[in-house]
Design a protein around this motif. Structure first.
Motif, PDB file in Angstrom:
ATOM      1  N   GLU A  72       0.831  -1.206   0.000  1.00  0.00           N
ATOM      2  CA  GLU A  72       0.000   0.000   0.000  1.00  0.00           C
ATOM      3  C   GLU A  72       0.866   1.256   0.000  1.00  0.00           C
ATOM      4  O   GLU A  72       0.631   2.193  -0.767  1.00  0.00           O
ATOM      5  CB  GLU A  72      -0.919  -0.017   1.213  1.00  0.00           C
ATOM      6  CG  GLU A  72      -2.033   1.008   1.160  1.00  0.00           C
ATOM      7  CD  GLU A  72      -3.006   0.817   2.304  1.00  0.00           C
ATOM      8  OE1 GLU A  72      -2.929   1.585   3.275  1.00  0.00           O
ATOM      9  OE2 GLU A  72      -3.838  -0.114   2.219  1.00  0.00           O
ATOM     10  N   MET A  76       1.445   4.092  -3.016  1.00  0.00           N
ATOM     11  CA  MET A  76       1.243   5.517  -2.762  1.00  0.00           C
ATOM     12  C   MET A  76       2.469   6.326  -3.189  1.00  0.00           C
ATOM     13  O   MET A  76       2.365   7.343  -3.883  1.00  0.00           O
ATOM     14  CB  MET A  76       0.949   5.725  -1.276  1.00  0.00           C
ATOM     15  CG  MET A  76       0.667   7.162  -0.887  1.00  0.00           C
ATOM     16  SD  MET A  76       0.309   7.327   0.884  1.00  0.00           S
ATOM     17  CE  MET A  76      -1.222   6.402   0.995  1.00  0.00           C
ATOM     18  N   GLU A 139     -11.277  11.691  -3.309  1.00  0.00           N
ATOM     19  CA  GLU A 139     -10.616  10.529  -2.726  1.00  0.00           C
ATOM     20  C   GLU A 139     -10.378  10.692  -1.223  1.00  0.00           C
ATOM     21  O   GLU A 139      -9.994   9.735  -0.550  1.00  0.00           O
ATOM     22  CB  GLU A 139      -9.270  10.286  -3.422  1.00  0.00           C
ATOM     23  CG  GLU A 139      -9.382   9.841  -4.867  1.00  0.00           C
ATOM     24  CD  GLU A 139      -9.917   8.428  -4.986  1.00  0.00           C
ATOM     25  OE1 GLU A 139      -9.260   7.494  -4.490  1.00  0.00           O
ATOM     26  OE2 GLU A 139     -11.012   8.270  -5.573  1.00  0.00           O
ATOM     27  N   THR A 144      -7.519   4.109   3.394  1.00  0.00           N
ATOM     28  CA  THR A 144      -6.767   2.945   2.929  1.00  0.00           C
ATOM     29  C   THR A 144      -6.872   1.818   3.953  1.00  0.00           C
ATOM     30  O   THR A 144      -6.883   2.065   5.168  1.00  0.00           O
ATOM     31  CB  THR A 144      -5.290   3.304   2.710  1.00  0.00           C
ATOM     32  OG1 THR A 144      -4.726   3.737   3.956  1.00  0.00           O
ATOM     33  CG2 THR A 144      -5.163   4.442   1.697  1.00  0.00           C
ATOM     34  N   SER A 150      -6.218   8.727   4.776  1.00  0.00           N
ATOM     35  CA  SER A 150      -7.020   9.176   3.640  1.00  0.00           C
ATOM     36  C   SER A 150      -6.291   8.901   2.327  1.00  0.00           C
ATOM     37  O   SER A 150      -5.084   9.145   2.200  1.00  0.00           O
ATOM     38  CB  SER A 150      -7.312  10.675   3.754  1.00  0.00           C
ATOM     39  OG  SER A 150      -7.910  11.157   2.569  1.00  0.00           O
ATOM     40  N   ASN A 151      -7.035   8.415   1.331  1.00  0.00           N
ATOM     41  CA  ASN A 151      -6.452   8.141   0.023  1.00  0.00           C
ATOM     42  C   ASN A 151      -6.070   9.418  -0.715  1.00  0.00           C
ATOM     43  O   ASN A 151      -5.392   9.373  -1.741  1.00  0.00           O
ATOM     44  CB  ASN A 151      -7.424   7.321  -0.829  1.00  0.00           C
ATOM     45  CG  ASN A 151      -6.735   6.634  -1.982  1.00  0.00           C
ATOM     46  OD1 ASN A 151      -5.676   6.020  -1.809  1.00  0.00           O
ATOM     47  ND2 ASN A 151      -7.306   6.738  -3.171  1.00  0.00           N
ATOM     48  N   ARG A 154      -2.436   9.969  -1.467  1.00  0.00           N
ATOM     49  CA  ARG A 154      -1.909   9.384  -2.706  1.00  0.00           C
ATOM     50  C   ARG A 154      -2.402  10.164  -3.918  1.00  0.00           C
ATOM     51  O   ARG A 154      -1.626  10.563  -4.785  1.00  0.00           O
ATOM     52  CB  ARG A 154      -2.343   7.919  -2.818  1.00  0.00           C
ATOM     53  CG  ARG A 154      -1.750   7.177  -4.018  1.00  0.00           C
ATOM     54  CD  ARG A 154      -2.445   5.833  -4.211  1.00  0.00           C
ATOM     55  NE  ARG A 154      -3.851   6.045  -4.548  1.00  0.00           N
ATOM     56  CZ  ARG A 154      -4.273   6.332  -5.777  1.00  0.00           C
ATOM     57  NH1 ARG A 154      -3.412   6.418  -6.771  1.00  0.00           N
ATOM     58  NH2 ARG A 154      -5.545   6.518  -6.010  1.00  0.00           N
TER      59      ARG A 154
END
Length: 630
Positions: A72, A76, A139, A144, A150-151, A154
């Protein structure tokens, strides 16, 4: 090399001429300071990715305690690395583009056309900035699963990268463009955007005819006008979605994100860096010197070495760009001394890239297995012999072209010298087997295995070849980030275009048409070859596979074609398209690495492409070559 976005732009790695006037001088200083900061961040990100993936391998295989959040975090960081790399590629003029027509213009006209091309790129970035911001903002509500953050951390890489590209693009335009050219280019861009906007109500009722207008007409116009390939794809896709559909433009950015965020693509910068490392430590040179000692004294001997070295190095990296980066700098200087034309060299390098697409651990093989359910180990086994067939076809063309080569400077080695060079090259020759063993034994994934190769190369470079310059380490990280940024940005734009084609119904229409082709299995294979050569030249391998693999593999099964055999035919067809000018982006990668103009290679590539086509037909006609050892 691949021509930069502006004809006055110096080659990659060379700083812009220092402007004498006050405003331009300030812009130049600001731009250089910003780029230096971005280079440092990109180098740190790539080094961090290497350390993270290596730690993941050690934790899982040695300590039996997997790091659950490693993939993950790697994904990112990879999106940020790709966007920073794309910024550097724009600054250095390394976004690949076609200059076959532009190079034939007068110098003053060419400067103006290059200014227009850069302005079109800036216009695209300006148009997608707001959708990119809204996409990243959307997003923020997604958390995640592993890191539980928070996404948006990324996704913010997209608007930040676009802003930085805008700043860098405007700086280059102001520093290197003539004021009259800049004003005229901005006016042309504004008129074209306004004209298409006003034509929107007229275009919408045309239905699928818009596919020809945007994905053939606009792409061809932009590509041949010198607009970088990635920006050409994105301009056509953005225009199609904005003017002929009701699709929210955030979706366009989302599809770019999807294309650039495949974790398997992380192998690209890592393997590019591995290719640079192999060259720097002397491993590639040792390997090539041994091959040259065997056949280098023959007519076209070094060309045979190039073909054989690409076959061997493909097992090291799995990335064609990295393969070419490891081989070209070592072989080309000596080949030029023997009188080889640089256009012929880049043509052969490009076609060997297509020839080795099926050699494991190929990223395309891994992708095709993941989206179609075909056994990846079976694909790895089936891919070796088809590449041999295409290599033999290329060797025949080399023999025809170099029958009268001047061998006065060629050195014939004794058996004793060949044996010594074999011993010296043994650690380098072992690297492909180390890479393959790590993947087959489950020590590392196809993405992670590059880190094992990097550690192995550093150790061998320090202890065996004693060629390791730590001062070059940072520059190599930046170079790998820049080149991979240009490549991944193309893939992101191609993925968005592939999605738009899917939504238009084009992919379903193509699948339905191919299922009705007469001639059973042979007719289906022939139409597949034609289709995937075309798709490979436009969509690039991974997007084309993701788009059409799930649709066509079941049809191939119904037609009686073995899935591994069909995979080899499809991959080689896409490889030929990918490395074929004028649209194949792989060809421009070969030109960029070779530092040869694309125009020079086009004059020589026809014979090699014909050999690849013949080899592909043999592979298609003889299924045993793909499935005989399964």
């Amino acid at each position: 090399m691949v021509q930069p976005v502006h004809s006055s732009v110096p080659p990659a790695g060379v700083t812009d001429p220092f402007p004498s006037s006050g405003p331009r001088r300030l812009v130049h200083l600001f731009s250089n300071g910003l780029v230096t900061l971005i280079e440092g961040i990109a180098a740190v990100l790539l080094f961090g990715e290497i350390c993270l993936l290596l730690a993941s391998v050690i934790a899982r295989y040695v300590l039996h305690a997997p790091i659950v959040w490693s993939d993950e975090l790697a994904g990112m960081l990879f999106l940020w690395l790709s966007m920073f790399g794309a910024v550097l590629a724009l600054r250095r003029g390394e976004h690949m583009r076609m200059t076959a027509l532009v190079s034939r213009l007068t110098p003053s006209t060419r400067v103006f056309v290059d200014t227009v091309a850069l302005t079109f790129s800036i216009a695209l970035l300006a148009m997608i900035l707001i959708p990119a911001y809204h996409y990243a903002d959307g997003e923020a509500v997604i958390v995640t699963p592993a890191l539980e953050i928070s996404n948006a951390w990324r996704a913010a890489a997209l608007p930040v990268g676009i802003v930085l590209m805008l700043v860098v693009g405007f700086a280059r335009l102001l520093v290197l463009g003539k004021p009259t050219h800049i004003v005229a280019a901005l006016a042309i861009a504004a008129v074209l955007v306004g004209a298409f906007y006003l034509l929107g109500p007229t275009l919408e009722p045309l239905g699928k005819a818009n596919l020809l207008i945007f994905f053939v007409g606009i792409v061809a116009f932009c590509v041949f006008s010198g607009v970088p390939i990635a920006f050409s794809f994105a301009l056509a896709t953005f225009g199609y979605l904005a003017l002929t559909t009701y699709t929210p433009l955030e979706v366009f950015v989302g599809r770019m994100d999807e294309g650039m965020s495949h974790l398997v693509l992380l192998a690209v910068p890592l393997f590019i860096f591995l290719g640079l490392l192999i060259e720097m430590t002397g491993m590639a040179r040792a390997m090539i010197q041994f091959l040259a000692s065997l056949v280098g004294h023959l007519h076209g001997g070094l060309s045979y070495v190039l073909i054989g070295a690409m076959y061997l190095v493909s097992g090291i990296s799995g990335s064609k760009v990295a393969d070419m980066a490891a081989i070209a700098p070592v072989l080309f200087p000596e080949m030029k001394k023997r009188g080889a034309k640089e256009g012929d060299l880049v043509a052969l390098l490009s076609t060997t890239g297509a020839q080795t697409e099926t050699i494991p651990p190929s990223i395309v093989l891994i992708t095709i297995g993941s989206v179609t359910g075909v056994s990846i180990s079976a694909l790895f086994t089936g891919g070796l012999l088809p590449a041999v067939v295409l290599a033999a076809a290329l060797c025949f063309v080399v023999w025809l072209r170099y029958r009268k080569e001047d061998l006065s400077q060629a050195q014939r080695f004794s058996r004793r010298e060949i044996g010594r060079l074999f011993v010296v090259s043994l650690p380098a020759l072992a690297l492909p087997f180390v890479i393959r063993a790590a993947v087959v034994e489950g020590v590392a994934t196809a993405t992670e295995v590059s880190t094992i190769g990097i550690v192995y190369s550093i150790v061998i470079g320090l202890l065996v070849y004693r060629r390791f310059d730590p001062r070059r380490f940072g520059a190599m990280l930046v170079e790998a980030a820049t080149l991979s940024g240009a490549i991944v940005f193309i893939i992101g734009c191609a993925t968005a275009m592939a999605w738009a084609l899917t939504q238009s119904g084009f992919s379903q229409d193509l699948a339905a048409l191919m299922s009705k082709v007469p001639g059973g299995a042979w007719g289906f294979l022939l139409i597949s070859i034609v289709a995937f050569v075309m798709l490979g030249s436009v969509l690039e391998g991974i997007p084309a596979i993701v788009l059409f693999g799930p649709l066509l593999f079941p049809i191939a099964h119904q037609a009686g074609v073995h899935e591994v055999h069909y995979a080899m035919v499809v991959i080689l067809s896409m490889g030929i398209g990918l490395f074929s000018p004028p649209f194949g982006v792989g060809y421009y990668s070969a030109c960029a690495i070779s530092k040869v103009s694309p125009d020079a290679g086009i004059r020589h590539i026809g014979g090699y492409m014909a050999a690849l086509a013949l080899g592909l037909l043999i592979v298609a006609a003889v299924p045993w070559l793909s499935v005989g050892f399964l």
